[in-house]
Design a protein around this motif. Structure first.
Motif, PDB file in Angstrom:
ATOM      1  N   GLU A  43       0.829  -1.201   0.000  1.00 24.88           N
ATOM      2  CA  GLU A  43       0.000   0.000   0.000  1.00 24.88           C
ATOM      3  C   GLU A  43       0.864   1.252   0.000  1.00 24.88           C
ATOM      4  N   SER A  44       0.520   2.195  -0.881  1.00 21.53           N
ATOM      5  CA  SER A  44       1.232   3.478  -0.884  1.00 21.53           C
ATOM      6  C   SER A  44       0.272   4.661  -0.939  1.00 21.53           C
ATOM      7  N   LEU A  45      -1.043   4.393  -0.908  1.00 19.22           N
ATOM      8  CA  LEU A  45      -2.015   5.471  -1.011  1.00 19.22           C
ATOM      9  C   LEU A  45      -1.840   6.504   0.095  1.00 19.22           C
ATOM     10  N   SER A  46      -1.492   6.049   1.291  1.00 27.08           N
ATOM     11  CA  SER A  46      -1.322   6.990   2.392  1.00 27.08           C
ATOM     12  C   SER A  46      -0.223   8.005   2.084  1.00 27.08           C
ATOM     13  N   ARG A  50      -1.188  12.472  -2.145  1.00 23.39           N
ATOM     14  CA  ARG A  50      -0.873  13.888  -2.363  1.00 23.39           C
ATOM     15  C   ARG A  50      -0.760  14.203  -3.861  1.00 23.39           C
ATOM     16  N   MET A  51      -0.634  13.171  -4.693  1.00 23.95           N
ATOM     17  CA  MET A  51      -0.511  13.377  -6.142  1.00 23.95           C
ATOM     18  C   MET A  51      -1.824  13.161  -6.873  1.00 23.95           C
ATOM     19  N   TRP A  52      -2.957  13.250  -6.167  1.00 28.30           N
ATOM     20  CA  TRP A  52      -4.244  12.978  -6.799  1.00 28.30           C
ATOM     21  C   TRP A  52      -4.494  13.885  -7.998  1.00 28.30           C
ATOM     22  N   ALA A  53      -4.192  15.172  -7.882  1.00 29.29           N
ATOM     23  CA  ALA A  53      -4.459  16.107  -8.987  1.00 29.29           C
ATOM     24  C   ALA A  53      -3.577  15.801 -10.192  1.00 29.29           C
ATOM     25  N   GLN A  54      -2.323  15.456  -9.937  1.00 33.05           N
ATOM     26  CA  GLN A  54      -1.410  15.138 -11.034  1.00 33.05           C
ATOM     27  C   GLN A  54      -1.807  13.834 -11.720  1.00 33.05           C
ATOM     28  N   ASP A  55      -2.279  12.858 -10.941  1.00 28.85           N
ATOM     29  CA  ASP A  55      -2.715  11.598 -11.533  1.00 28.85           C
ATOM     30  C   ASP A  55      -3.912  11.835 -12.453  1.00 28.85           C
ATOM     31  N   ILE A  56      -4.842  12.660 -12.012  1.00 31.33           N
ATOM     32  CA  ILE A  56      -6.022  12.956 -12.833  1.00 31.33           C
ATOM     33  C   ILE A  56      -5.623  13.767 -14.061  1.00 31.33           C
ATOM     34  N   TRP A  91     -11.982  14.900  -4.724  1.00 29.64           N
ATOM     35  CA  TRP A  91     -10.724  15.120  -4.000  1.00 29.64           C
ATOM     36  C   TRP A  91     -10.634  16.579  -3.536  1.00 29.64           C
ATOM     37  N   ALA A  92     -10.933  17.514  -4.428  1.00 28.61           N
ATOM     38  CA  ALA A  92     -10.807  18.937  -4.117  1.00 28.61           C
ATOM     39  C   ALA A  92     -11.719  19.343  -2.963  1.00 28.61           C
ATOM     40  N   ALA A  93     -12.895  18.726  -2.876  1.00 26.82           N
ATOM     41  CA  ALA A  93     -13.855  19.052  -1.826  1.00 26.82           C
ATOM     42  C   ALA A  93     -13.604  18.245  -0.535  1.00 26.82           C
ATOM     43  N   GLY A  94     -12.595  17.366  -0.572  1.00 29.88           N
ATOM     44  CA  GLY A  94     -12.320  16.529   0.592  1.00 29.88           C
ATOM     45  C   GLY A  94     -13.356  15.438   0.800  1.00 29.88           C
ATOM     46  N   LYS A  95     -14.062  15.066  -0.265  1.00 31.71           N
ATOM     47  CA  LYS A  95     -15.135  14.082  -0.169  1.00 31.71           C
ATOM     48  C   LYS A  95     -14.796  12.741  -0.826  1.00 31.71           C
ATOM     49  N   PHE A  96     -13.581  12.600  -1.346  1.00 36.51           N
ATOM     50  CA  PHE A  96     -13.191  11.327  -1.958  1.00 36.51           C
ATOM     51  C   PHE A  96     -13.135  10.272  -0.859  1.00 36.51           C
ATOM     52  N   VAL A  97     -13.764   9.129  -1.102  1.00 41.64           N
ATOM     53  CA  VAL A  97     -13.795   8.054  -0.116  1.00 41.64           C
ATOM     54  C   VAL A  97     -12.812   6.966  -0.529  1.00 41.64           C
ATOM     55  N   GLU A  98     -11.788   6.789   0.300  1.00 38.93           N
ATOM     56  CA  GLU A  98     -10.836   5.705   0.074  1.00 38.93           C
ATOM     57  C   GLU A  98     -11.482   4.401   0.534  1.00 38.93           C
ATOM     58  N   ASP A 104      -2.954   2.356  -4.158  1.00 41.17           N
ATOM     59  CA  ASP A 104      -2.208   3.565  -4.506  1.00 41.17           C
ATOM     60  C   ASP A 104      -3.153   4.552  -5.177  1.00 41.17           C
ATOM     61  N   ILE A 105      -2.631   5.720  -5.500  1.00 39.85           N
ATOM     62  CA  ILE A 105      -3.465   6.771  -6.075  1.00 39.85           C
ATOM     63  C   ILE A 105      -4.068   6.341  -7.410  1.00 39.85           C
ATOM     64  N   HIS A 106      -3.350   5.550  -8.167  1.00 38.98           N
ATOM     65  CA  HIS A 106      -3.824   5.117  -9.483  1.00 38.98           C
ATOM     66  C   HIS A 106      -5.025   4.175  -9.352  1.00 38.98           C
ATOM     67  N   THR A 107      -4.905   3.177  -8.472  1.00 44.14           N
ATOM     68  CA  THR A 107      -6.014   2.244  -8.310  1.00 44.14           C
ATOM     69  C   THR A 107      -7.220   2.930  -7.670  1.00 44.14           C
ATOM     70  N   ALA A 108      -6.973   3.873  -6.756  1.00 45.21           N
ATOM     71  CA  ALA A 108      -8.080   4.592  -6.112  1.00 45.21           C
ATOM     72  C   ALA A 108      -8.855   5.411  -7.148  1.00 45.21           C
ATOM     73  N   ASN A 109      -8.130   6.179  -7.954  1.00 46.53           N
ATOM     74  CA  ASN A 109      -8.799   7.010  -8.955  1.00 46.53           C
ATOM     75  C   ASN A 109      -9.491   6.167 -10.020  1.00 46.53           C
ATOM     76  N   GLU A 110      -8.854   5.103 -10.464  1.00 46.13           N
ATOM     77  CA  GLU A 110      -9.475   4.256 -11.494  1.00 46.13           C
ATOM     78  C   GLU A 110     -10.696   3.535 -10.932  1.00 46.13           C
ATOM     79  N   ARG A 111     -10.619   3.087  -9.687  1.00 44.52           N
ATOM     80  CA  ARG A 111     -11.772   2.447  -9.064  1.00 44.52           C
ATOM     81  C   ARG A 111     -12.954   3.406  -9.015  1.00 44.52           C
ATOM     82  N   ARG A 112     -12.696   4.626  -8.557  1.00 44.00           N
ATOM     83  CA  ARG A 112     -13.785   5.605  -8.449  1.00 44.00           C
ATOM     84  C   ARG A 112     -14.315   5.989  -9.826  1.00 44.00           C
ATOM     85  N   LEU A 113     -13.415   6.172 -10.784  1.00 43.11           N
ATOM     86  CA  LEU A 113     -13.828   6.484 -12.156  1.00 43.11           C
ATOM     87  C   LEU A 113     -14.767   5.413 -12.687  1.00 43.11           C
ATOM     88  N   THR A 114     -14.428   4.160 -12.474  1.00 41.02           N
ATOM     89  CA  THR A 114     -15.241   3.047 -12.957  1.00 41.02           C
ATOM     90  C   THR A 114     -16.580   2.983 -12.225  1.00 41.02           C
TER      91      THR A 114
END
Length: 160
Positions: A43-46, A50-56, A91-98, A104-114
């Motif tokens: 796990e590296s999401l913790s 911090r790179m959520w905006a760059q990943d998106i 993410w910007a509103a602080g409402k992203f649910v892990e 990691d940030i990639h799997t989190a964003n892709e999971r939510r996107l899907t």
């Protein structure tokens, strides 16, 4: 020899068994889930959230690139970008649910996107390696961090 030790998997053996894809589930080579100790080690999401905006940002650019190359349709590209913008807003509103499994940030964003746009979300990383994502996100994050340091009046080290 490896070939002497491998066998063809029956359709029953190949059935999805774990929460993760690849070798560990969803038709992968190994049965069951990943040991919780390995999940914690991997796990590296913790750290990298911090790179959520760059990943998106990198993912939106990549969606446009694979659309231009004819890999995805204009409609799929629009869905990906719209979904990524929704993930960005969370993410910007602080409402992203892990969730468990967001290693990691990639799997989190892709999971939510899907979750937002459905199976089209899985097309985002067609032909894109995890190493490419990590390198792109890290470079984009470093540029922002450097600008933040410089705007605060701190000169870069090694320069007079």
């Amino acid at each position: 020899f490896i070939s002497a030790q491998t066998k063809e998997m029956t359709s029953e053996e190949a059935a999805p068994t774990g929460a993760r894809g690849g070798l560990f589930g969803a038709g992968g080579r190994f049965k069951g889930g990943t040991d919780p100790i390995m999940e914690k080690f991997n796990e590296s999401l913790s750290f990298d959230k911090r790179m959520w905006a760059q990943d998106i940002r990198g993912s939106i650019a990549y969606a446009k690139a694979i659309n231009k190359a004819g890999i995805i349709t204009d409609d799929e590209c629009s869905q990906l970008i719209s979904g990524l913008e929704q993930v960005h807003a969370e993410w910007a509103a602080g409402k992203f649910v892990e969730k468990p499994g967001d290693e990691d940030i990639h799997t989190a964003n892709e999971r939510r996107l899907t979750e937002i746009i459905g199976s089209v979300g899985g097309k985002l990383h067609t032909g894109r390696s995890r190493n490419d994502q990590v390198a792109t996100d890290t470079r984009l994050w470093a540029v922002v961090a450097e600008r933040d340091i410089l705007k605060d009046g701190h000169p870069p080290r090694g320069r007079g």
